[in-house]
Design a protein around this motif. Sequence first.
Motif, PDB file in Angstrom:
ATOM      1  N   ALA B 156       0.845  -1.200   0.000  1.00 30.04           N
ATOM      2  CA  ALA B 156       0.000   0.000   0.000  1.00 30.04           C
ATOM      3  C   ALA B 156       0.877   1.245   0.000  1.00 30.04           C
ATOM      4  N   SER B 157       1.924   1.235   0.816  1.00 31.40           N
ATOM      5  CA  SER B 157       2.841   2.372   0.883  1.00 31.40           C
ATOM      6  C   SER B 157       3.475   2.634  -0.482  1.00 31.40           C
ATOM      7  N   ALA B 158       3.874   1.552  -1.163  1.00 28.35           N
ATOM      8  CA  ALA B 158       4.516   1.703  -2.477  1.00 28.35           C
ATOM      9  C   ALA B 158       3.553   2.291  -3.493  1.00 28.35           C
ATOM     10  N   THR B 159       2.311   1.772  -3.528  1.00 25.68           N
ATOM     11  CA  THR B 159       1.362   2.281  -4.528  1.00 25.68           C
ATOM     12  C   THR B 159       0.972   3.728  -4.211  1.00 25.68           C
ATOM     13  N   LEU B 160       1.138   4.154  -2.955  1.00 24.34           N
ATOM     14  CA  LEU B 160       0.836   5.547  -2.613  1.00 24.34           C
ATOM     15  C   LEU B 160       2.016   6.472  -2.909  1.00 24.34           C
ATOM     16  N   GLY B 161       3.128   5.898  -3.385  1.00 19.78           N
ATOM     17  CA  GLY B 161       4.213   6.747  -3.867  1.00 19.78           C
ATOM     18  C   GLY B 161       5.492   6.729  -3.051  1.00 19.78           C
ATOM     19  N   MET B 162       5.551   5.904  -2.011  1.00 18.05           N
ATOM     20  CA  MET B 162       6.765   5.853  -1.197  1.00 18.05           C
ATOM     21  C   MET B 162       7.727   4.804  -1.760  1.00 18.05           C
ATOM     22  N   GLY B 163       8.969   5.178  -1.957  1.00 19.96           N
ATOM     23  CA  GLY B 163       9.988   4.243  -2.412  1.00 19.96           C
ATOM     24  C   GLY B 163      10.353   3.256  -1.315  1.00 19.96           C
ATOM     25  N   PRO B 164      11.161   2.238  -1.645  1.00 16.57           N
ATOM     26  CA  PRO B 164      11.483   1.173  -0.692  1.00 16.57           C
ATOM     27  C   PRO B 164      12.101   1.684   0.614  1.00 16.57           C
ATOM     28  N   ARG B 166      11.868   4.713   2.087  1.00 18.38           N
ATOM     29  CA  ARG B 166      10.918   5.441   2.921  1.00 18.38           C
ATOM     30  C   ARG B 166       9.822   4.516   3.445  1.00 18.38           C
ATOM     31  N   THR B 167       9.436   3.522   2.651  1.00 19.76           N
ATOM     32  CA  THR B 167       8.474   2.531   3.146  1.00 19.76           C
ATOM     33  C   THR B 167       9.060   1.793   4.342  1.00 19.76           C
ATOM     34  N   TYR B 170       9.030   4.387   7.310  1.00 21.21           N
ATOM     35  CA  TYR B 170       7.733   4.856   7.819  1.00 21.21           C
ATOM     36  C   TYR B 170       6.774   3.727   8.186  1.00 21.21           C
TER      37      TYR B 170
END
Lengths: 216, 255
Positions: B156-164, B166-167, B170
């Motif tokens: 979900a984090s990745a599809t919302l725009g966070m790279g590996p 930052r995922t 966070y």
Amino acid sequence: MLHFDLRLQLREFSFVAAGEVPSGVTVVEGPSGAGKTTLLRLIAGLVHPQAGNVTLDGRALTDITAGTFVPPEGRNVSILFQEYALFPHFDVAANVGYGLRARKVPRAEIEARVRRELERFDIATLAHARVTELSGGERQRVALARALVVEPAALLLDEPLAALDRATRTRVRGELAAVLRAVNVPTLFVSHDPGNRELFPGPAFHIERGTLTQLP
Amino acid sequence: MAVVLAAAILAAFIVVPLAGLFFHLQPRDLITAMQTVPAQDALRLSIVTTFSSLAITLLLGTPLAYILARASFPGRSLVDAVVDLPIVVPPAVAGLALLLAFGRNGTFGPLFGALGIQLSFSTMAVIMAQTFVASPFYVRAARAGFAGVDRTLEAASATLGMGPLRTFAYITVPLAAPALIGGAVLCWARSLGEFGATIMFAGNLQGVSQTLPLAVYLNLESGNLPVAVVLSAVLILFSLIVVVTVHATSDRRTI
């Protein structure tokens, strides 16, 4: 316009799916285990296909022959996950604002856009609630707000009603249909329940054992 | 009844000697002992080395734990077992192995010698011995912590725009935090108590390699029981803090 043509050998069958998704809701129906979630994950870039391509508004997101594979964080494709995948350590506002934070939107603008989105979904009073305390219907609205606030180029919904109890489902279904009709990007609505086709009169696909066919 | 008796005997067997140690502790001794240079050196050295080995373990152990929790590759279960090995290897054996590998005449000794670095019988040797014996406690806990994070949340984090990266920062780390903290605290405590590998590989030199446990041993050997008791009391207090912290973080995990 979302265009995809994907091939992937899975353990039990080979996955073969090609299709075009115009703006508006396109329903994909099929039994569980048919490859519906795989299709969404391939389009979002969470899974690599063995062959094929995904093109969104003329931009190649996946093109195996050309060696192109845009990672999920670069696609601007939002997914509404089946169990909503809300971040349990963030409150509602932080969940909804997460994608804007990822896009390095200034803090004040994040707050304003999140507030607007929460008001649109009638959950402004829950802004600082923990997501673990929400009801099923509220969780779905938070997930939908989180997926839409980033203004995605495509929206993928994975069994958006399956995590709800029957009474909530009937109520939420109408709300969801109203929201989705207003979303003007290619939207794939995946469901094992054929009844959802009545809700969205647009194009539809059927998927079975990894093979996607367009319904008349 | 027999069960209660067995439990009571074991609990008493653990608590009585530890609590009894405090009866040997004279307030007067506490002040005089902690005013001596060797005791202060031991305390300072223990703090410096245990936090250094903890930092090394966090830096190198976190990626390793993540890989072990997430990646599948040939020989993964072998790496898994190797990581746990120092927990069961006797510390004195670990110390000897380190000496044979990194000592002046060891396998890699000449290599470091050529660079002007003498590893054995140095403070660095203390840190290496502690890292060797204590890092598995962190890696095991972190591996379990990472394995317990729902991968859909990372997707979900990745599809919302966070790279590996930052995922990871966070989503993965905050959700694994109770396990990471618990493992780090246990690892630090194991370093603090490290004795066998340290005395074999680093020696027992005041200010260089004489940590608190080694100072306890030296003072007992040289007939200076009050100082040994004071330093032991300090170690027991640290251990108590650790046990309370680990229980507090693991309680949070189950909620």
